[in-house]
Motif scaffolding. Sequence first.
Motif, PDB file in Angstrom:
ATOM      1  N   SER A 237       0.840  -1.195   0.000  1.00  0.00           N
ATOM      2  CA  SER A 237       0.000   0.000   0.000  1.00  0.00           C
ATOM      3  C   SER A 237       0.877   1.247   0.000  1.00  0.00           C
ATOM      4  O   SER A 237       2.030   1.228   0.454  1.00  0.00           O
ATOM      5  CB  SER A 237      -0.921   0.003   1.221  1.00  0.00           C
ATOM      6  OG  SER A 237      -0.164   0.007   2.419  1.00  0.00           O
ATOM      7  N   ILE A 238       0.319   2.326  -0.487  1.00  0.00           N
ATOM      8  CA  ILE A 238       1.046   3.593  -0.512  1.00  0.00           C
ATOM      9  C   ILE A 238       1.177   4.159   0.897  1.00  0.00           C
ATOM     10  O   ILE A 238       2.225   4.672   1.288  1.00  0.00           O
ATOM     11  CB  ILE A 238       0.317   4.596  -1.432  1.00  0.00           C
ATOM     12  CG1 ILE A 238       0.290   4.066  -2.874  1.00  0.00           C
ATOM     13  CG2 ILE A 238       0.992   5.970  -1.376  1.00  0.00           C
ATOM     14  CD1 ILE A 238      -0.611   4.865  -3.793  1.00  0.00           C
ATOM     15  N   ARG A 239       0.116   4.034   1.684  1.00  0.00           N
ATOM     16  CA  ARG A 239       0.106   4.594   3.038  1.00  0.00           C
ATOM     17  C   ARG A 239       0.555   3.556   4.060  1.00  0.00           C
ATOM     18  O   ARG A 239       0.256   2.375   3.921  1.00  0.00           O
ATOM     19  CB  ARG A 239      -1.315   5.069   3.392  1.00  0.00           C
ATOM     20  CG  ARG A 239      -1.797   6.261   2.565  1.00  0.00           C
ATOM     21  CD  ARG A 239      -3.284   6.499   2.799  1.00  0.00           C
ATOM     22  NE  ARG A 239      -4.078   5.394   2.250  1.00  0.00           N
ATOM     23  CZ  ARG A 239      -5.274   5.030   2.708  1.00  0.00           C
ATOM     24  NH1 ARG A 239      -5.803   5.654   3.748  1.00  0.00           N
ATOM     25  NH2 ARG A 239      -5.935   4.042   2.143  1.00  0.00           N
ATOM     26  N   TYR A 240       1.283   4.019   5.068  1.00  0.00           N
ATOM     27  CA  TYR A 240       1.725   3.118   6.134  1.00  0.00           C
ATOM     28  C   TYR A 240       1.948   3.838   7.462  1.00  0.00           C
ATOM     29  O   TYR A 240       2.608   3.317   8.353  1.00  0.00           O
ATOM     30  CB  TYR A 240       3.014   2.390   5.725  1.00  0.00           C
ATOM     31  CG  TYR A 240       4.161   3.279   5.313  1.00  0.00           C
ATOM     32  CD1 TYR A 240       4.988   3.865   6.261  1.00  0.00           C
ATOM     33  CD2 TYR A 240       4.418   3.522   3.969  1.00  0.00           C
ATOM     34  CE1 TYR A 240       6.051   4.670   5.891  1.00  0.00           C
ATOM     35  CE2 TYR A 240       5.473   4.329   3.585  1.00  0.00           C
ATOM     36  CZ  TYR A 240       6.280   4.900   4.543  1.00  0.00           C
ATOM     37  OH  TYR A 240       7.328   5.704   4.173  1.00  0.00           O
ATOM     38  N   ASP A 241       1.380   5.015   7.638  1.00  0.00           N
ATOM     39  CA  ASP A 241       1.628   5.803   8.858  1.00  0.00           C
ATOM     40  C   ASP A 241       0.806   5.326  10.047  1.00  0.00           C
ATOM     41  O   ASP A 241       1.247   5.442  11.200  1.00  0.00           O
ATOM     42  CB  ASP A 241       1.353   7.282   8.601  1.00  0.00           C
ATOM     43  CG  ASP A 241       2.362   7.893   7.632  1.00  0.00           C
ATOM     44  OD1 ASP A 241       3.487   7.355   7.562  1.00  0.00           O
ATOM     45  OD2 ASP A 241       2.023   8.872   6.947  1.00  0.00           O
ATOM     46  N   THR A 242      -0.404   4.835   9.815  1.00  0.00           N
ATOM     47  CA  THR A 242      -1.280   4.374  10.890  1.00  0.00           C
ATOM     48  C   THR A 242      -1.921   3.050  10.463  1.00  0.00           C
ATOM     49  O   THR A 242      -1.929   2.712   9.269  1.00  0.00           O
ATOM     50  CB  THR A 242      -2.408   5.387  11.185  1.00  0.00           C
ATOM     51  OG1 THR A 242      -3.393   5.324  10.122  1.00  0.00           O
ATOM     52  CG2 THR A 242      -1.856   6.813  11.289  1.00  0.00           C
ATOM     53  N   PRO A 243      -2.488   2.290  11.409  1.00  0.00           N
ATOM     54  CA  PRO A 243      -3.165   1.041  11.037  1.00  0.00           C
ATOM     55  C   PRO A 243      -4.593   1.244  10.526  1.00  0.00           C
ATOM     56  O   PRO A 243      -5.317   0.271  10.307  1.00  0.00           O
ATOM     57  CB  PRO A 243      -3.161   0.246  12.350  1.00  0.00           C
ATOM     58  CG  PRO A 243      -3.130   1.270  13.421  1.00  0.00           C
ATOM     59  CD  PRO A 243      -2.337   2.424  12.875  1.00  0.00           C
ATOM     60  N   ALA A 244      -4.994   2.489  10.336  1.00  0.00           N
ATOM     61  CA  ALA A 244      -6.364   2.779   9.897  1.00  0.00           C
ATOM     62  C   ALA A 244      -6.563   2.398   8.431  1.00  0.00           C
ATOM     63  O   ALA A 244      -5.620   2.332   7.650  1.00  0.00           O
ATOM     64  CB  ALA A 244      -6.668   4.261  10.098  1.00  0.00           C
ATOM     65  N   ASP A 245      -7.819   2.126   8.079  1.00  0.00           N
ATOM     66  CA  ASP A 245      -8.268   1.897   6.708  1.00  0.00           C
ATOM     67  C   ASP A 245      -7.549   0.744   5.997  1.00  0.00           C
ATOM     68  O   ASP A 245      -6.973   0.935   4.918  1.00  0.00           O
ATOM     69  CB  ASP A 245      -8.131   3.181   5.882  1.00  0.00           C
ATOM     70  CG  ASP A 245      -8.863   3.099   4.535  1.00  0.00           C
ATOM     71  OD1 ASP A 245      -9.793   2.256   4.414  1.00  0.00           O
ATOM     72  OD2 ASP A 245      -8.497   3.853   3.616  1.00  0.00           O
ATOM     73  N   PRO A 246      -7.602  -0.449   6.559  1.00  0.00           N
ATOM     74  CA  PRO A 246      -6.971  -1.582   5.856  1.00  0.00           C
ATOM     75  C   PRO A 246      -7.628  -1.868   4.503  1.00  0.00           C
ATOM     76  O   PRO A 246      -6.944  -2.301   3.577  1.00  0.00           O
ATOM     77  CB  PRO A 246      -7.140  -2.751   6.826  1.00  0.00           C
ATOM     78  CG  PRO A 246      -8.276  -2.358   7.715  1.00  0.00           C
ATOM     79  CD  PRO A 246      -8.205  -0.872   7.841  1.00  0.00           C
ATOM     80  N   ALA A 247      -8.928  -1.619   4.385  1.00  0.00           N
ATOM     81  CA  ALA A 247      -9.604  -1.862   3.103  1.00  0.00           C
ATOM     82  C   ALA A 247      -9.061  -0.936   2.022  1.00  0.00           C
ATOM     83  O   ALA A 247      -8.803  -1.363   0.884  1.00  0.00           O
ATOM     84  CB  ALA A 247     -11.113  -1.672   3.268  1.00  0.00           C
ATOM     85  N   GLY A 248      -8.885   0.333   2.377  1.00  0.00           N
ATOM     86  CA  GLY A 248      -8.345   1.272   1.402  1.00  0.00           C
ATOM     87  C   GLY A 248      -6.910   0.944   1.026  1.00  0.00           C
ATOM     88  O   GLY A 248      -6.507   1.065  -0.140  1.00  0.00           O
ATOM     89  N   LYS A 249      -6.129   0.513   2.009  1.00  0.00           N
ATOM     90  CA  LYS A 249      -4.736   0.136   1.729  1.00  0.00           C
ATOM     91  C   LYS A 249      -4.664  -1.135   0.888  1.00  0.00           C
ATOM     92  O   LYS A 249      -3.782  -1.275   0.033  1.00  0.00           O
ATOM     93  CB  LYS A 249      -3.976  -0.046   3.037  1.00  0.00           C
ATOM     94  CG  LYS A 249      -3.771   1.253   3.809  1.00  0.00           C
ATOM     95  CD  LYS A 249      -3.133   0.987   5.156  1.00  0.00           C
ATOM     96  CE  LYS A 249      -2.951   2.275   5.939  1.00  0.00           C
ATOM     97  NZ  LYS A 249      -2.424   2.030   7.303  1.00  0.00           N
TER      98      LYS A 249
END
Length: 312
Positions: A237-249
């Motif tokens: 995934s592009i984002r990795y700063d928080t564990p939020a939104d696993p579906a989006g990642k």
Amino acid sequence: MYYPYFRGKQFDLLTIRECAGLMANAGFTPIVEPVKEGLNGLKRAIEAVNLAGGELVLIINPANGEHTDDPAALAAFMQNELNGHRNIHPGILLREGMEVADIIAFCNNYADRPITLIHSGFTEARALADQLERLELQVRHVFVGDNRLYRRHFKGEQRVLIRDGFEKRANRKHPEYERFSDLHVTFEEEGMTGFGDFLIVGDDYSETGGPAYSVAIHLTCIDPSKDDEMFIHHFKSIRYDTPADPAGKFAEALEKLSVEVNSQHTNIRRTRAVEEFLDLRANGHFPGLGYAKKLSMNHHIETLAAFFQEKA
């Protein structure tokens, strides 16, 4: 030939169920180390293997999970419910500190059926080989690791070498692409009758994966331009700063997977598992990270089965 090593978690057992026919036809033999106290999922996996006419090695003294302190339930399961299943082979993990006498006692308990010894930390190879030579047993030796001096004591026997091709690290620290293994093309040169790996999970065991700051999909492929060596893509995934939104990642990782799979020069095989990944992207559906890992395991088995079918 190929001996994929599974821990008996939910999605590991689902992979065995879904790939049972494919593995049986390809001559693959899964090794299962049960880690959950409940045996229903294991029983369903074994039923699928039976229906497909395949074989399976069941470890009755797991080193990980909920049976480590008291493996009696697994021994009873093998002796009673699986007594008539000649295609389900009892396996024992040979670890550091075990006594040769205890290993021989295990072998004698199952002298009427093929036995698999999984060498994983045990050191008394010479003494064990001497004792086994005196017994008339059907024994397969599976070696986890590359200790050639150890393995040489079992020359002339069925020998399987397992290497862990998956390096455990935080998802965001995975490279985009790296080598996985060449053992599927070199195992005979190593003096082995078979080979194995821990699929895309790795040997390091943990009960849970923890929060996913970065979501990654791991797909193996075989590169014919590199002497058929196996590599692994890590679609992160592009984002990795928080564990939020696993579906989006997961959607971000799927997008990268889709680009690679649809590339003209990709080596990723369009397996059933890959097609399902693409369907998930098209439908915008997030099935959960465990399900995604199951698809990656399915893909790994499908890829190796197709490779050996084409080489036959």
